[in-house]
Write an enzyme that holds these catalytic residues in place. Structure first.
Site, PDB file in Angstrom:
ATOM      1  N   SER A 155      61.617  68.133  56.916  1.00 53.01           N
ATOM      2  CA  SER A 155      61.241  69.472  58.071  1.00 53.01           C
ATOM      3  C   SER A 155      59.994  69.237  58.400  1.00 53.01           C
ATOM      4  CB  SER A 155      61.593  70.482  57.796  1.00 53.01           C
ATOM      5  OG  SER A 155      63.460  71.009  56.758  1.00 53.01           O
ATOM      6  N   GLU A 201      54.989  71.642  60.155  1.00 61.18           N
ATOM      7  CA  GLU A 201      55.453  71.949  58.314  1.00 61.18           C
ATOM      8  C   GLU A 201      55.061  70.667  57.586  1.00 61.18           C
ATOM      9  OE1 GLU A 201      59.464  72.724  55.485  1.00 61.18           O
ATOM     10  OE2 GLU A 201      59.132  73.616  57.402  1.00 61.18           O
ATOM     11  N   ARG A 240      56.138  79.609  54.825  1.00 58.01           N
ATOM     12  CA  ARG A 240      55.670  78.057  54.385  1.00 58.01           C
ATOM     13  C   ARG A 240      53.805  78.408  54.068  1.00 58.01           C
ATOM     14  NH1 ARG A 240      59.862  78.199  53.241  1.00 58.01           N
ATOM     15  NH2 ARG A 240      61.625  76.675  54.243  1.00 58.01           N
TER      16      ARG A 240
END
Length: 315
Positions: A234, A304, A184
């Site tokens: 998420s 995130e 990420r």
């Protein structure tokens, strides 16, 4: 996001208005960002300009650079939490979505929804990007975050990224190795460079097997994610060797709510909102979840989703 040349925000926005109009772009003032985010929360942008092509995107960026106006770019508004006080400067909503297939390479504008990229690849009999069907955002955002699902991410298929540099307004092309991809992560999270488009390299595949994999992915999403509710995907990154959703559920937080925001009862790593929710509700819930999980398990969850806008004025 721009150099401080001593120009007042009001003056820079007025100059942006003049330059963007001269370029044939249409911008609006004080537009609520809740209309353009999947959580349906967020205050007004000083200016909002929607672009529908690579050329329009570059024109908008050049107008911001010339006016010394702060700017931000949004795509589908997923993975994003905008402050109730809104976003200062110019928000460019990137709707540029040209896609081209050349052999096993698929090139697309940054504003291309991942679902559209997957459909183009599937129609061409190419495999390797089916996981993108689980990513609700755009290609540009997916590259920026090195988004992924089902054990794969963009770094595995990206061959080249086209980037605009605000310091001199030039375009450069970066190979995947220069993009700083990690879990990420990418170099673009730590710079003001703008992803204009990208090329992914895929492999020929069996249409029936591709269709089977896509059907399985869609079925899994429907069964495990709150797709019928407002959410931003998420919320937290998975810590090493574990899953954020498991920790949050084990902490007894499924269904916990603050104001109009709630930890999803279907998937604990999702926060869902209802009509009338505020960004402050979501942020307060995020911080509560982090605190409880840290106290209970000694794990500090990392975000995130991206918090953007004028949060100082929101507190």
């Amino acid at each position: 996001m721009t150099a401080d040349l001593g120009i007042s925000p009001r003056a820079s926005l007025a100059e942006f208005d003049r330059l963007s109009a001269a370029a044939g772009l249409s911008s609006s003032a004080d537009v609520p960002m809740a209309r353009f985010t999947s959580l349906r929360v967020g205050g007004p942008a000083d200016r909002l300009v929607e672009v529908h092509s690579r050329a329009e995107l570059l024109s908008a960026l050049e107008a911001c650079r010339a006016a010394d106006a702060p700017w931000s770019i949004v795509g589908n508004g997923t993975d994003l939490l905008v402050a109730d006080s809104g976003m200062r400067g110019v928000v460019i909503r990137n709707r540029a979505r040209f896609v081209e297939v050349d052999g096993t390479a698929v090139s697309a504008d940054a504003g291309t929804p991942m679902a559209l990229l997957v459909r183009a690849a599937t129609a061409a009999g190419l495999t390797g990007v089916e996981f993108g069907a689980s990513i609700p955002g755009t290609l540009g955002g997916a590259v920026w975050a090195n988004a992924g699902a089902h054990g794969s991410d963009l770094s595995e298929v990206v061959e080249q990224v086209e980037v605009w540099r605000p310091d001199d307004g030039t375009l450069i092309e970066l190979g995947a190795g220069a993009c700083g991809f990690g879990y990420r992560e990418s170099r673009f999270k730590h710079s003001v460079e703008v992803v204009i488009g990208a090329t992914v390299r895929l492999q020929p595949g069996s249409p029936s097997l591709i269709a089977e994999r896509l059907a399985a992915i869609r079925s899994h999403r429907l069964a495990t994610q709150p797709l019928d509710q407002q959410n931003a995907g998420s919320v937290f990154r998975n810590p090493d060797g574990d899953h954020a959703g498991r920790l949050i559920e084990a902490a007894g937080l499924k269904g916990f709510r603050i104001g109009g925001a709630e930890v999803s009862k279907r998937h604990a790593n999702f926060i869902v909102t209802e009509r009338g929710a505020q960004a402050a509700d979501v942020r307060a819930l995020v911080e509560h979840v982090r605190s409880v999980v840290a106290d209970r398990f000694g794990v500090l969850l990392e975000l995130e989703i991206d918090l953007v806008g004028d949060w100082g004025a929101s507190r």
